[in-house]
Motif scaffolding. Structure first.
Motif, PDB file in Angstrom:
ATOM      1  N   ALA A  23       1.190  -1.444   0.236  1.00  0.00           N
ATOM      2  CA  ALA A  23      -0.030   0.152   0.153  1.00  0.00           C
ATOM      3  C   ALA A  23       0.612   0.953  -0.328  1.00  0.00           C
ATOM      4  O   ALA A  23       0.346   1.939  -0.771  1.00  0.00           O
ATOM      5  CB  ALA A  23      -0.624   0.439   0.974  1.00  0.00           C
ATOM      6  N   SER A  24       1.964   1.172   0.648  1.00  0.00           N
ATOM      7  CA  SER A  24       2.878   2.573   0.679  1.00  0.00           C
ATOM      8  C   SER A  24       4.063   2.759  -0.505  1.00  0.00           C
ATOM      9  O   SER A  24       4.681   3.106  -0.701  1.00  0.00           O
ATOM     10  CB  SER A  24       4.276   2.295   1.999  1.00  0.00           C
ATOM     11  OG  SER A  24       4.650   1.116   2.352  1.00  0.00           O
ATOM     12  N   THR A  25       3.925   1.433  -1.437  1.00  0.00           N
ATOM     13  CA  THR A  25       5.004   1.274  -2.552  1.00  0.00           C
ATOM     14  C   THR A  25       4.473   1.433  -3.439  1.00  0.00           C
ATOM     15  O   THR A  25       5.098   1.666  -4.811  1.00  0.00           O
ATOM     16  CB  THR A  25       6.296   0.178  -2.185  1.00  0.00           C
ATOM     17  OG1 THR A  25       4.974  -0.815  -2.112  1.00  0.00           O
ATOM     18  CG2 THR A  25       6.608   0.059  -0.913  1.00  0.00           C
ATOM     19  N   LEU A  26       3.514   1.402  -4.031  1.00  0.00           N
ATOM     20  CA  LEU A  26       2.333   1.653  -5.547  1.00  0.00           C
ATOM     21  C   LEU A  26       2.642   3.142  -5.218  1.00  0.00           C
ATOM     22  O   LEU A  26       2.186   3.966  -4.950  1.00  0.00           O
ATOM     23  CB  LEU A  26       0.876   1.261  -5.685  1.00  0.00           C
ATOM     24  CG  LEU A  26       0.933  -0.464  -4.768  1.00  0.00           C
ATOM     25  CD1 LEU A  26      -0.033  -0.546  -4.722  1.00  0.00           C
ATOM     26  CD2 LEU A  26       1.410  -1.609  -6.142  1.00  0.00           C
ATOM     27  N   GLN A  27       2.953   3.255  -6.735  1.00  0.00           N
ATOM     28  CA  GLN A  27       3.603   4.834  -7.846  1.00  0.00           C
ATOM     29  C   GLN A  27       2.147   4.560  -8.093  1.00  0.00           C
ATOM     30  O   GLN A  27       2.401   4.029  -9.299  1.00  0.00           O
ATOM     31  CB  GLN A  27       5.217   4.457  -8.436  1.00  0.00           C
ATOM     32  CG  GLN A  27       5.884   4.384  -7.280  1.00  0.00           C
ATOM     33  CD  GLN A  27       5.870   5.535  -6.225  1.00  0.00           C
ATOM     34  OE1 GLN A  27       5.758   6.671  -6.204  1.00  0.00           O
ATOM     35  NE2 GLN A  27       6.749   5.429  -5.030  1.00  0.00           N
ATOM     36  N   GLY A  28       1.682   5.577  -8.154  1.00  0.00           N
ATOM     37  CA  GLY A  28       0.484   6.139  -9.483  1.00  0.00           C
ATOM     38  C   GLY A  28      -0.336   5.163  -9.252  1.00  0.00           C
ATOM     39  O   GLY A  28      -1.337   5.883 -10.071  1.00  0.00           O
ATOM     40  N   ARG A  30      -3.740   3.403  -7.432  1.00  0.00           N
ATOM     41  CA  ARG A  30      -4.892   3.579  -6.401  1.00  0.00           C
ATOM     42  C   ARG A  30      -4.252   2.182  -5.150  1.00  0.00           C
ATOM     43  O   ARG A  30      -3.909   1.206  -5.693  1.00  0.00           O
ATOM     44  CB  ARG A  30      -6.306   2.791  -6.348  1.00  0.00           C
ATOM     45  CG  ARG A  30      -6.948   3.473  -7.301  1.00  0.00           C
ATOM     46  CD  ARG A  30      -8.711   3.524  -7.852  1.00  0.00           C
ATOM     47  NE  ARG A  30      -9.139   4.615  -8.605  1.00  0.00           N
ATOM     48  CZ  ARG A  30     -10.658   4.312  -9.230  1.00  0.00           C
ATOM     49  NH1 ARG A  30     -11.129   3.318  -8.294  1.00  0.00           N
ATOM     50  NH2 ARG A  30     -10.793   4.674  -9.582  1.00  0.00           N
ATOM     51  N   ARG A  31      -4.183   2.617  -3.824  1.00  0.00           N
ATOM     52  CA  ARG A  31      -3.337   1.599  -2.786  1.00  0.00           C
ATOM     53  C   ARG A  31      -5.055   1.328  -2.413  1.00  0.00           C
ATOM     54  O   ARG A  31      -4.927   0.140  -1.253  1.00  0.00           O
ATOM     55  CB  ARG A  31      -2.962   2.385  -2.150  1.00  0.00           C
ATOM     56  CG  ARG A  31      -1.729   2.978  -2.932  1.00  0.00           C
ATOM     57  CD  ARG A  31      -1.242   4.165  -1.975  1.00  0.00           C
ATOM     58  NE  ARG A  31       0.781   4.466  -3.493  1.00  0.00           N
ATOM     59  CZ  ARG A  31       1.098   5.503  -2.031  1.00  0.00           C
ATOM     60  NH1 ARG A  31       1.235   5.626  -1.064  1.00  0.00           N
ATOM     61  NH2 ARG A  31       1.846   5.515  -2.771  1.00  0.00           N
ATOM     62  N   VAL A  32      -6.538   1.399  -2.643  1.00  0.00           N
ATOM     63  CA  VAL A  32      -7.608   0.870  -1.751  1.00  0.00           C
ATOM     64  C   VAL A  32      -7.117  -1.233  -1.371  1.00  0.00           C
ATOM     65  O   VAL A  32      -7.685  -1.202  -0.306  1.00  0.00           O
ATOM     66  CB  VAL A  32      -8.453   0.996  -2.355  1.00  0.00           C
ATOM     67  CG1 VAL A  32     -10.021   0.313  -1.622  1.00  0.00           C
ATOM     68  CG2 VAL A  32      -8.723   2.648  -2.697  1.00  0.00           C
ATOM     69  N   ALA A  33      -6.915  -1.826  -2.411  1.00  0.00           N
ATOM     70  CA  ALA A  33      -7.106  -3.525  -2.412  1.00  0.00           C
ATOM     71  C   ALA A  33      -6.052  -3.914  -1.382  1.00  0.00           C
ATOM     72  O   ALA A  33      -6.460  -3.764  -0.613  1.00  0.00           O
ATOM     73  CB  ALA A  33      -6.388  -3.509  -3.577  1.00  0.00           C
ATOM     74  N   PRO A  34      -4.779  -3.344  -1.176  1.00  0.00           N
ATOM     75  CA  PRO A  34      -3.489  -3.652  -0.173  1.00  0.00           C
ATOM     76  C   PRO A  34      -4.418  -2.949   0.829  1.00  0.00           C
ATOM     77  O   PRO A  34      -4.117  -3.237   1.686  1.00  0.00           O
ATOM     78  CB  PRO A  34      -2.876  -3.270  -0.714  1.00  0.00           C
ATOM     79  CG  PRO A  34      -2.808  -2.409  -2.281  1.00  0.00           C
ATOM     80  CD  PRO A  34      -4.491  -2.520  -2.631  1.00  0.00           C
ATOM     81  N   ALA A  35      -4.821  -1.551   0.935  1.00  0.00           N
ATOM     82  CA  ALA A  35      -5.337  -0.413   2.491  1.00  0.00           C
ATOM     83  C   ALA A  35      -6.606  -1.878   3.148  1.00  0.00           C
ATOM     84  O   ALA A  35      -5.875  -1.833   4.407  1.00  0.00           O
ATOM     85  CB  ALA A  35      -5.199  -0.032   2.412  1.00  0.00           C
TER      86      ALA A  35
END
Length: 107
Positions: A23-28, A30-35
């Motif tokens: 969630a903290s390393t995906l660049q550009g 959506r980070r919803v799924a890992p969060a």
């Protein structure tokens, strides 16, 4: 039953740690799924720890939970090439795993 729940809860600790990293390393993106995975795994992991603590002493349960999480999180990091599998690292992780197994034996 409590020991099985405790081990699975420790494994979920590794899941939420990996999800938090994703969630903290995906660049550009959506980070919803890992969060969401992080939140679900963290809740299930701590819930399982709480369940196990009803019949396993607190210090033992917490140590096993953390130990399982540490070893599996490190194994994931090594498998995904985030960390290098040095001899020292592998020996120290084996030591943690041995200590966790020892706690089960003496508990």
């Amino acid at each position: 039953m409590s020991w099985l729940v405790l081990i699975l809860s420790g494994a979920l600790e590794a899941v939420w740690a990996a999800a938090l990293h994703r969630a903290s390393t995906l660049q550009g993106r959506r980070r919803v799924a890992p969060a969401a995975l992080f939140l679900a795994a963290a809740a299930a992991s701590t819930g399982g720890l709480a369940f196990a603590m009803r019949s396993i002493p607190t210090g033992t349960a917490y140590s096993v939970w953390v130990g399982v999480g540490v070893v599996l999180t490190s194994a994931y990091a090594i498998a995904t090439k985030v960390e290098r599998p040095t001899t020292a690292r592998l020996l120290l992780l084996a030591g943690i795993a041995a200590c966790v197994a020892g706690l089960k034996v003496v508990a």
